[in-house]
Structure formats: structure tokens, C-alpha cells
Design a protein around this motif. Structure first.
Motif, PDB file in Angstrom:
ATOM      1  N   VAL A 115      41.312  35.551  38.975  1.00 34.03           N
ATOM      2  CA  VAL A 115      42.443  36.393  38.804  1.00 34.03           C
ATOM      3  C   VAL A 115      43.281  35.858  37.704  1.00 34.03           C
ATOM      4  O   VAL A 115      44.331  36.461  37.619  1.00 34.03           O
ATOM      5  CB  VAL A 115      43.064  37.171  39.860  1.00 34.03           C
ATOM      6  N   SER A 116      43.010  34.700  37.361  1.00 33.64           N
ATOM      7  CA  SER A 116      43.887  34.121  36.401  1.00 33.64           C
ATOM      8  C   SER A 116      44.087  34.846  34.938  1.00 33.64           C
ATOM      9  O   SER A 116      45.301  34.751  34.534  1.00 33.64           O
ATOM     10  CB  SER A 116      43.452  32.661  36.019  1.00 33.64           C
ATOM     11  N   HIS A 117      43.276  35.668  34.632  1.00 41.60           N
ATOM     12  CA  HIS A 117      43.199  36.391  33.453  1.00 41.60           C
ATOM     13  C   HIS A 117      43.356  37.865  33.862  1.00 41.60           C
ATOM     14  O   HIS A 117      43.128  38.964  32.932  1.00 41.60           O
ATOM     15  CB  HIS A 117      41.761  36.267  32.560  1.00 41.60           C
ATOM     16  N   GLY A 118      43.741  38.156  35.068  1.00 41.75           N
ATOM     17  CA  GLY A 118      43.892  39.698  35.465  1.00 41.75           C
ATOM     18  C   GLY A 118      42.845  40.002  36.621  1.00 41.75           C
ATOM     19  O   GLY A 118      42.106  39.159  36.638  1.00 41.75           O
ATOM     20  N   TYR A 119      43.072  41.299  37.115  1.00 41.21           N
ATOM     21  CA  TYR A 119      42.099  41.628  38.246  1.00 41.21           C
ATOM     22  C   TYR A 119      41.070  42.201  37.913  1.00 41.21           C
ATOM     23  O   TYR A 119      40.135  42.511  38.549  1.00 41.21           O
ATOM     24  CB  TYR A 119      42.854  42.370  39.276  1.00 41.21           C
ATOM     25  N   ILE A 120      40.951  42.473  36.501  1.00 39.66           N
ATOM     26  CA  ILE A 120      39.704  43.232  35.886  1.00 39.66           C
ATOM     27  C   ILE A 120      38.863  42.252  35.320  1.00 39.66           C
ATOM     28  O   ILE A 120      39.223  41.496  34.581  1.00 39.66           O
ATOM     29  CB  ILE A 120      39.867  44.234  34.831  1.00 39.66           C
ATOM     30  N   ASN A 121      37.688  41.965  35.951  1.00 44.58           N
ATOM     31  CA  ASN A 121      36.630  41.082  35.406  1.00 44.58           C
ATOM     32  C   ASN A 121      35.094  41.972  35.154  1.00 44.58           C
ATOM     33  O   ASN A 121      35.176  43.158  35.471  1.00 44.58           O
ATOM     34  CB  ASN A 121      36.374  39.818  36.229  1.00 44.58           C
TER      35      ASN A 121
END
Length: 184
Positions: A129-135
């Protein structure tokens, strides 16, 4: 509204969303179904043919190291011998069957449900989640849910025929309404 235009409307918890589908929407829905079918079939068939898929190390090692909120659950699964044996078969063959179901448009909602479930587990297992919760795992889960919601198996798929198959003089989905949750 033209005869080609379809209006959508849904109310959940007192909030209503509405809109109209574009005539090209059917092609994009089909493209999503086929894209996910190819992706899952390729992933699964690679695992099946290599015979080298093993979930044990991933469940007990990789998941706890990435800070997943479900890490304890994954470790417990990875330490349960019969469960690891099950996962070692269920993941590759599940991907193959989900992929085939989507490619031919048969049992599409059932396939999409299990695809979304697998993607939820992959999302929790591949926690980053370092770039947000959407992957990608989360996005794929939503694509599977959209494929199910739009009844994508009816678009150049076998579900359109399966639903109309006559049982006792009635189309299957009229005689057994619960089949709507599996087909479409």
C-alpha cells in the motif's frame, strides 16, 4: 431514448445512481470478460503444466513479511498441511476453470465470483500500500464483479443458450430462477 439505449438505475441505502449505456458498451463488457479469461487461463495452465506450483512458502513467508492485515490467517493456512495441499490444486485448476468459463461465456457469474474471491485473497496476500490501497489485484477484483454484474456471458457466450435451454417446457432460468446467480 433510442431503442439501442439502455438506462441503468439502482438504489442502495437510499442513494440512487443512474445512467445510460452507450451502444459500444457491449463490446467493452465482452472485452473485459475475454481479457480476464485469457489472463486467468494462461496463469493457471502455466502452473498446471509446470507442476511446480506450491503455496506453502508464500503463505507462511511472503505474506507476513509484507505487513498484510490478514498475515496471521495466511500463516495459519500455510501451516495446515491439508489446506496447503488443497490450495496447491485449487489455485492452478481454479484459474484454468475460471479462465475457460469466461472465455466461452459459460457459468460466467460463478466463474467471476470465484475470480473476484481469488483476487481478494491475492490482494490481501500481496499487500503493498505504499502507493495507495488500489493495486492491480484490487482492480482485477472489480473487473470480475463488473463482468458478473453485466451478465457478460450472454454476450457472444454460451450462457445465452444455457439460460434458454428448456426443462419441462420452460427455459432453465424460469424453471430454476436460482441459476441466474450462476449464469449470465
Amino acid at each position: 431514448m433510442s431503442s439501442q439505449e439502455v438506462r441503468l438505475e439502482s438504489t442502495v441505502a437510499g442513494f440512487t445512481a443512474s445512467g445510460r449505456l452507450h451502444t459500444l458498451s457491449v463490446w467493452f463488457i465482452l472485452a473485459l470478460r475475454l481479457m480476464m479469461g485469457i489472463a486467468f487461463f494462461q496463469s493457471g495452465i502455466g502452473k498446471v503444466l509446470s507442476g511446480e506450483f506450491s503455496a506453502g512458502g508464500y503463505l507462511t513467508g511472503a505474506v507476513p513479511s509484507n505487513g498484510s492485515p490478514a498475515a496471521d490467517l495466511f500463516v495459519a493456512m500455510g501451516q495446515t498441511e491439508w489446506f496447503v495441499a488443497f490450495v496447491n490444486v485449487a489455485v492452478p485448476w481454479g484459474e484454468v476453470l475460471i479462465g475457460l468459463g469466461l472465455l466461452v461465456g459459460a457459468l460466467t457469474r460463478l466463474a467471476a465470483f470465484w475470480g473476484a474471491f481469488m483476487m481478494l485473497l491475492f490482494y490481501l496476500g500481496n499487500w503493498e500500500v505504499s502507493h495507495g490501497y488500489i493495486n492491480g489485484d484490487f482492480a482485477y477484483m472489480l473487473v470480475f464483479l463488473a463482468v458478473a454484474a453485466f451478465g457478460a456471458g450472454r454476450i457472444l457466450g454460451l450462457d445465452a443458450y444455457i439460460e434458454q435451454y428448456e426443462v419441462g417446457g420452460q427455459p432453465l432460468v424460469e424453471r430454476y430462477p436460482w441459476t441466474r446467480y450462476l449464469l449470465g
